[in-house]
Design a protein around this motif. Structure first.
Motif, PDB file in Angstrom:
ATOM      1  N   LEU A  44      52.833  38.463  -5.095  1.00 46.24           N
ATOM      2  CA  LEU A  44      51.746  37.487  -6.085  1.00 46.24           C
ATOM      3  C   LEU A  44      52.727  36.495  -7.001  1.00 46.24           C
ATOM      4  O   LEU A  44      51.539  35.652  -7.147  1.00 46.24           O
ATOM      5  CB  LEU A  44      51.541  39.296  -7.194  1.00 46.24           C
ATOM      6  N   ILE A  45      53.192  35.758  -7.535  1.00 51.07           N
ATOM      7  CA  ILE A  45      53.807  35.624  -8.462  1.00 51.07           C
ATOM      8  C   ILE A  45      54.055  34.048  -7.954  1.00 51.07           C
ATOM      9  O   ILE A  45      52.988  33.363  -8.001  1.00 51.07           O
ATOM     10  CB  ILE A  45      55.351  35.792  -8.995  1.00 51.07           C
ATOM     11  N   ASP A  46      53.938  34.487  -6.614  1.00 55.29           N
ATOM     12  CA  ASP A  46      53.486  32.693  -5.803  1.00 55.29           C
ATOM     13  C   ASP A  46      53.162  32.452  -5.248  1.00 55.29           C
ATOM     14  O   ASP A  46      52.112  31.430  -5.580  1.00 55.29           O
ATOM     15  CB  ASP A  46      54.379  33.587  -3.945  1.00 55.29           C
ATOM     16  N   ARG A 144      74.055  39.165  -9.736  1.00 53.61           N
ATOM     17  CA  ARG A 144      73.430  40.109  -9.957  1.00 53.61           C
ATOM     18  C   ARG A 144      71.371  40.026  -9.548  1.00 53.61           C
ATOM     19  O   ARG A 144      71.270  39.229  -9.170  1.00 53.61           O
ATOM     20  CB  ARG A 144      72.903  40.021 -11.614  1.00 53.61           C
ATOM     21  N   SER A 145      71.294  41.317  -9.421  1.00 54.97           N
ATOM     22  CA  SER A 145      70.085  41.240  -8.786  1.00 54.97           C
ATOM     23  C   SER A 145      68.893  39.955  -9.043  1.00 54.97           C
ATOM     24  O   SER A 145      68.395  39.915 -10.411  1.00 54.97           O
ATOM     25  CB  SER A 145      69.038  42.528  -8.583  1.00 54.97           C
ATOM     26  N   PHE A 146      68.706  39.439  -8.164  1.00 55.77           N
ATOM     27  CA  PHE A 146      67.078  38.633  -8.754  1.00 55.77           C
ATOM     28  C   PHE A 146      67.655  37.426  -9.515  1.00 55.77           C
ATOM     29  O   PHE A 146      67.074  36.257  -9.922  1.00 55.77           O
ATOM     30  CB  PHE A 146      65.564  39.447  -9.388  1.00 55.77           C
ATOM     31  N   ILE A 147      68.976  37.724 -10.090  1.00 57.49           N
ATOM     32  CA  ILE A 147      69.413  36.585 -11.462  1.00 57.49           C
ATOM     33  C   ILE A 147      70.356  35.516 -11.013  1.00 57.49           C
ATOM     34  O   ILE A 147      70.352  33.740 -10.631  1.00 57.49           O
ATOM     35  CB  ILE A 147      70.134  37.384 -12.289  1.00 57.49           C
ATOM     36  N   GLU A 151      71.070  34.509  -0.966  1.00 57.20           N
ATOM     37  CA  GLU A 151      70.010  33.488  -0.751  1.00 57.20           C
ATOM     38  C   GLU A 151      69.450  34.090  -2.141  1.00 57.20           C
ATOM     39  O   GLU A 151      68.578  35.426  -2.515  1.00 57.20           O
ATOM     40  CB  GLU A 151      69.945  34.475   0.312  1.00 57.20           C
ATOM     41  N   ILE A 152      68.415  32.731  -2.263  1.00 56.38           N
ATOM     42  CA  ILE A 152      67.756  32.255  -3.542  1.00 56.38           C
ATOM     43  C   ILE A 152      66.486  31.865  -3.175  1.00 56.38           C
ATOM     44  O   ILE A 152      65.498  31.243  -1.923  1.00 56.38           O
ATOM     45  CB  ILE A 152      67.831  31.384  -4.131  1.00 56.38           C
ATOM     46  N   HIS A 153      65.014  32.701  -3.478  1.00 53.03           N
ATOM     47  CA  HIS A 153      64.144  32.854  -3.219  1.00 53.03           C
ATOM     48  C   HIS A 153      62.615  31.685  -3.354  1.00 53.03           C
ATOM     49  O   HIS A 153      62.768  31.716  -4.898  1.00 53.03           O
ATOM     50  CB  HIS A 153      62.546  34.403  -3.388  1.00 53.03           C
ATOM     51  N   PHE A 154      62.664  30.110  -3.599  1.00 56.37           N
ATOM     52  CA  PHE A 154      62.426  29.131  -3.575  1.00 56.37           C
ATOM     53  C   PHE A 154      61.627  28.493  -3.860  1.00 56.37           C
ATOM     54  O   PHE A 154      60.801  28.636  -2.706  1.00 56.37           O
ATOM     55  CB  PHE A 154      63.975  27.938  -3.449  1.00 56.37           C
ATOM     56  N   MET A 256      61.620  26.990  -8.996  1.00 57.20           N
ATOM     57  CA  MET A 256      61.743  27.888  -9.848  1.00 57.20           C
ATOM     58  C   MET A 256      62.327  28.907  -8.728  1.00 57.20           C
ATOM     59  O   MET A 256      62.205  29.390  -7.258  1.00 57.20           O
ATOM     60  CB  MET A 256      60.165  27.979  -9.861  1.00 57.20           C
ATOM     61  N   SER A 257      62.214  30.911  -9.080  1.00 53.90           N
ATOM     62  CA  SER A 257      62.762  31.560  -8.954  1.00 53.90           C
ATOM     63  C   SER A 257      62.901  32.968  -7.860  1.00 53.90           C
ATOM     64  O   SER A 257      61.924  33.102  -9.739  1.00 53.90           O
ATOM     65  CB  SER A 257      64.668  30.985  -8.073  1.00 53.90           C
ATOM     66  N   GLU A 258      62.992  33.575  -8.064  1.00 55.38           N
ATOM     67  CA  GLU A 258      62.731  35.527  -8.340  1.00 55.38           C
ATOM     68  C   GLU A 258      63.238  35.723  -9.772  1.00 55.38           C
ATOM     69  O   GLU A 258      63.331  36.289  -9.724  1.00 55.38           O
ATOM     70  CB  GLU A 258      63.563  36.202  -7.621  1.00 55.38           C
ATOM     71  N   ARG A 259      63.845  34.383 -10.115  1.00 53.87           N
ATOM     72  CA  ARG A 259      63.992  34.659 -11.666  1.00 53.87           C
ATOM     73  C   ARG A 259      63.294  35.095 -12.774  1.00 53.87           C
ATOM     74  O   ARG A 259      63.306  35.448 -13.788  1.00 53.87           O
ATOM     75  CB  ARG A 259      65.463  33.609 -12.571  1.00 53.87           C
TER      76      ARG A 259
END
Length: 462
Positions: A44-46, A144-147, A151-154, A256-259
């Motif tokens: 949903l963020i994407d 650290r999870s999502f931080i 493997e980064i969701h980018f 941007m990423s899952e951050r």
RNA sequence: GGGGCCGUGGGGUAGCUUGGUAUCCUACGGGCUUUGGGAGCCUGAGACUCCGGUUCAAAUCCGGACGGCCCCA
């Protein structure tokens, strides 16, 4: 449940597990297993991001994950910025590869050789593309999870323009896009121009979107970069001008990423669990039936009505759990709005609403549900933004000398811009320069050396 | 980059000092019962990270690998 304010790090880890966002047990370090609920939020963020950039005429693409060594190793500072964190594929089956392949740490070196083929004349410009893919970085610091993950969701947007002015205008448009996204995610931020030693490798300059988590540490949640012709000269991206001459394109990127998800969790959550902005909540409205005659039918009817106006709604009809359990369960998962229905509501043709971030319950008429629910979701979002802004402001402190750098959070102070003064600040206060605050024209004496400086932001960052 | 701590059912843990039968909570399956703020009873299944060493015997002692956490640069 851990106490968020006292023990942020533990709280953060716990809520990720409890709310089933990711499964931390995957046996390869730094790799994240997205669970359905977490992945839905990220998706949903994407889609919010996609919508915002599509509106500005970006087009989505998808480049390969593998990059040949020769593509990557054009001789300039870009590769040197990443060389310590690249995963290399060196074998195909049992054979050594003739040319080693890198897992992309970011996609400049994958895209720009193609840009060089795509861009022929000024009519091909501006070129504006983006992709949402995984990138890989061999992080040596603890993950650290999502931080901080490997493997980064980018999300990465890349542009090419005829002139530097056009590229600068693109930088402004990025800020416009980010304003829209951040307001939907209810995230407060500063724009900081990163010091030269901390800018994206190869960029002319970098502006970061920094926010702060309740631990007092800052989190970079987005960056935009002005490349000028630094990359186009190395990847030979030229265009034919109207006068018949050739020139290099000017480029920008936005990452941007899952951050973003990390920030949403950290900033909005409380001791009951997640609090999700309605725009990214997989379930926006949960209907809890309190067993009684006619209740379930009534609940399903409300569910249908809300579905027709595109609300993400669900009836929790699990029979082996009590209503009290369900209240707590969905609050923990951050569902913005709960509707309770029992025999009372059925009899009076009403509904009982409870908002995740506003105490108390309100009764509305069943017939007005299609107005009342969207309205409540808007109020929830506005309250989330207000609360987040308030907390953000409470974490920003003005310092006029080094001794003032004691607070947990972001420190604003005058700084001359030198590495020496930043190093001094870091060694004495553990906080380092995020950069000059973009948009501020304030000038004053550097808190370290006393020379003329500008307003800058400092913090201990993730 | 340097240092420290730790790996026990799905999750959280006790046991390890002094080697011998693995504890409790929670979650999970089945049954009954209950449901307006985390119900109860009965019942079932489920674990010592991996490899090597010491030993009659290893969760426990020793070495290594992998993984996790923390502190400092």
């Amino acid at each position: 449940m851990e106490n968020k304010k006292e023990n942020f790090s533990e709280w953060y880890n716990e809520i990720i597990t409890l709310a089933e966002l990711s499964d931390k047990r995957y046996p390869v370090k730094g790799m994240n297993v997205w669970l359905p609920y977490g992945w839905k939020i990220m998706s949903l963020i994407d889609s919010i991001v996609r919508k915002a950039v599509d509106k500005k005429n970006f087009q989505e693409v998808n480049f390969p994950i593998l990059i040949g060594r020769s593509m990557l190793e054009v001789e300039f500072e870009h590769i040197r910025g990443f060389e310590n964190e690249i995963y290399w594929v060196t074998k195909g089956g049992k054979e050594n590869l003739e040319e080693e392949l890198a897992l992309r740490p970011t996609s400049e070196s994958a895209m720009y050789p193609m840009f060089s083929l795509w861009v022929r004349s000024h009519a091909d410009l501006p070129l504006k593309i983006y992709q949402i893919v995984s990138v890989y970085r061999y992080e040596t610091k603890h993950t650290r999870s999502f931080i901080r993950i490997r493997e980064i969701h980018f999300f990465e947007a890349h542009t090419a323009h005829a002139t530097y002015e056009d590229a600068e205008a693109q930088m402004d448009q990025y800020k416009e896009i980010w304003r829209e996204i951040s307001s939907q995610l209810c995230l407060p931020y500063f724009y900081d121009q990163r010091p030269d030693w901390d800018k994206f490798p190869g960029a002319k300059y970098t502006i970061a979107f920094d926010t702060v988590l309740p631990s007092g540490r800052s989190l970079q949640i987005g960056t935009i970069h002005q490349y000028g012709t630094n990359f186009s000269k190395n990847y030979d991206i030229k265009y034919l001008k109207e006068d018949g001459s050739f020139d290099y394109v000017h480029q920008t990127t936005y990452g941007m990423s899952e951050r973003l998800l990390a920030a949403i969790i950290g900033i909005h959550g409380d001791d009951k669990g997640l609090v999700l902005p309605p725009d990214v909540a997989p379930i926006q409205v949960i209907i809890i039936p309190i067993p009684g005659s006619g209740v379930l039918e009534y609940a399903r009817d409300v569910e249908n009505t809300l579905s027709t106006i595109n609300i993400r709604v669900k009836v929790d009809d699990r029979e082996n759990y009590t209503p009290g359990y369900k209240f707590n369960d969905w609050e923990m998962r951050g569902v913005p709005l709960r509707i309770e229905v029992g025999e009372r509501e059925v009899k009076n043709r009403t509904l009982t609403l409870s908002m995740r971030n506003i105490p108390g319950k309100v009764t509305i008429e069943r017939s007005k549900v299609i107005y009342e629910v969207p309205d409540a979701l808007i109020r929830i979002r506005e309250k989330m933004m207000d609360d987040a802004q308030k907390v953000f402001r409470d974490h920003v402190f003005r310092a006029s000398k080094l001794e003032d750098f004691t607070n947990e959070g972001l420190i604003t102070a005058f700084w001359c811009g030198s590495k020496e003064c930043s190093d001094r600040i870091e060694s004495e206060t553990e906080k380092s320069a995020l950069g000059f605050m973009v948009g501020s024209n304030e000038t004053g004496k550097c808190v370290v050396c006393g020379k003329e400086g500008r307003l800058a932001v400092f913090s201990k960052s993730y």
